[in-house]
Design a protein around this motif. Structure first.
Motif, mmCIF file in Angstrom:
data_model
loop_
_atom_site.group_PDB
_atom_site.id
_atom_site.type_symbol
_atom_site.label_atom_id
_atom_site.label_comp_id
_atom_site.label_asym_id
_atom_site.label_seq_id
_atom_site.Cartn_x
_atom_site.Cartn_y
_atom_site.Cartn_z
ATOM 1 N N ARG A 6 0.811 -1.213 0.000
ATOM 2 C CA ARG A 6 0.000 0.000 0.000
ATOM 3 C C ARG A 6 0.851 1.272 0.000
ATOM 4 N N CYS A 7 2.010 1.225 0.617
ATOM 5 C CA CYS A 7 2.890 2.390 0.676
ATOM 6 C C CYS A 7 4.246 1.966 1.222
ATOM 7 N N LYS A 8 5.068 2.933 1.598
ATOM 8 C CA LYS A 8 6.415 2.639 2.066
ATOM 9 C C LYS A 8 6.536 2.605 3.585
ATOM 10 N N CYS A 9 5.414 2.638 4.247
ATOM 11 C CA CYS A 9 5.438 2.579 5.707
ATOM 12 C C CYS A 9 5.789 1.151 6.146
ATOM 13 N N PRO A 10 6.741 0.996 7.080
ATOM 14 C CA PRO A 10 7.125 -0.358 7.502
ATOM 15 C C PRO A 10 5.996 -1.131 8.172
ATOM 16 N N SER A 13 3.516 -2.151 5.508
ATOM 17 C CA SER A 13 4.122 -3.184 4.666
ATOM 18 C C SER A 13 4.140 -4.540 5.361
ATOM 19 N N THR B 97 7.445 -2.673 13.023
ATOM 20 C CA THR B 97 8.390 -1.785 12.352
ATOM 21 C C THR B 97 9.770 -2.430 12.281
ATOM 22 N N SER B 100 9.917 -5.345 9.892
ATOM 23 C CA SER B 100 10.002 -4.853 8.516
ATOM 24 C C SER B 100 11.392 -4.362 8.177
ATOM 25 N N ILE B 104 11.751 -7.021 5.462
ATOM 26 C CA ILE B 104 10.822 -6.675 4.392
ATOM 27 C C ILE B 104 11.460 -5.783 3.332
ATOM 28 N N ASN B 108 9.998 -4.682 -0.353
ATOM 29 C CA ASN B 108 9.500 -3.324 -0.517
ATOM 30 C C ASN B 108 10.663 -2.356 -0.257
ATOM 31 N N GLY B 110 13.247 0.658 0.040
ATOM 32 C CA GLY B 110 13.054 2.075 0.281
ATOM 33 C C GLY B 110 11.986 2.371 1.327
ATOM 34 N N LEU B 111 11.845 1.470 2.296
ATOM 35 C CA LEU B 111 10.895 1.709 3.385
ATOM 36 C C LEU B 111 11.237 3.009 4.102
ATOM 37 N N ASN B 112 10.220 3.728 4.521
ATOM 38 C CA ASN B 112 10.422 4.940 5.309
ATOM 39 C C ASN B 112 10.673 4.556 6.759
ATOM 40 N N LEU B 113 11.935 4.414 7.098
ATOM 41 C CA LEU B 113 12.268 4.032 8.469
ATOM 42 C C LEU B 113 12.699 5.274 9.249
#
Lengths: 145, 145
Positions: A6-10, A13, B97, B100, B104, B108, B110-113
């Motif tokens: 759905r998006c790049k949020c861990p 995801s 989090t 991921s 993960i 996916n 480029g996760l926004n960590l």
DNA sequence: TTTTATTACTTGCAAATTGAAAGTAAAAAA
DNA sequence: TTTTTTACTTTCAATTTGCAAGTAATAAAA
């Protein structure tokens, strides 16, 4: 293979992979209940449907969360076990347990709570390691038969 | 009201409440992104459908995980905030989090960590408390307007 | 060796959940 | 007063979950 997130949020995801109705339940059954065969899962109290279980096991294997093996002495039964990626979900499952202990009893009275839960709460990281260590031993023992 | 649980397992019971496709995502949006109105949720990257959001907010309120209020200066907009039951899911979300982060990325990229994730990992319990404290302050500030 | 039982699924169809898109109404904003 | 925005609801479609029956391979029993 293409994965759809759905998006790049861990968090989102993670849920795009294990956030369906059954995946974390199956992982829990492997980790805490020692279940490892199709029949084991089918016979659990939760009573997952066979077509759903089949699909879910394939998906978890595809993501590398579980792996499938057969014993040399048994060509029929698949043995499903957690990989590191799979048993690394231990903290998520333990935190869900603790959340239920404090917040779900009123809705589902008589939850089966492990008697060692207070120890777990006192030292979560140690408990995680112990659970994982136990699982690894269990895994070795069922694959050695 | 009657609640339907698959069994007495605490993990499965937790998932029977928050284990649908969107509940934990909405809770995450409230806790970490400060979202609190219907419009806020609708405008998130995940783009939940309005009928699903409506149903989900009602269900979360029914379980006492969130509460709904209106500002005296605004009769229209509902302000949805997490109760203690809701923000007690912080550890579950943080563990997702971390899972991921390690498992993960390959699916996916480029996760926004969060850049403070290493601090979180070093002292999880402290991080949980800080996040909850921050949320409580945020809640007070949005309900004070 | 043959027969029976068991396990691991698959298949077809139904039910439930999720979702798109349009619509409505109340309230805020212009 | 008019227009815009927000908070949904409604209707129908798509997807996911699930029931029940069936199939085939293998293990177990006779």
């Amino acid at each position: 293979m293409k994965y759809s997130f759905r998006c790049k949020c861990p968090i989102t995801s993670a849920l795009d992979i294990v956030g369906d109705k059954w995946s974390l339940v199956v992982i829990k059954q492997m980790l805490f209940e020692g279940r490892s065969t199709f029949k084991d899962f089918i016979d659990s109290p939760e009573a997952i449907a066979t077509n759903i279980l089949s699909t879910r096991l394939k998906m978890l294997e595809n993501f590398g969360i579980i792996e499938k093996a057969k014993l040399p002495t048994n060509k029929k039964t698949n043995i499903y076990t957690l990989t590191e990626k799979g048993f690394s979900l231990t903290p998520v499952l333990i935190e869900l347990t603790l959340w239920s202990k404090y917040h779900i009893q009123e809705f589902n009275p008589g939850l089966n709570l492990d008697k060692d839960l207070e120890k777990v709460e006192k030292n979560k990281e140690e408990a995680f390691e112990l659970i994982i260590e136990n699982y690894k031993k269990h895994k070795q023992s069922i694959l050695k038969k």
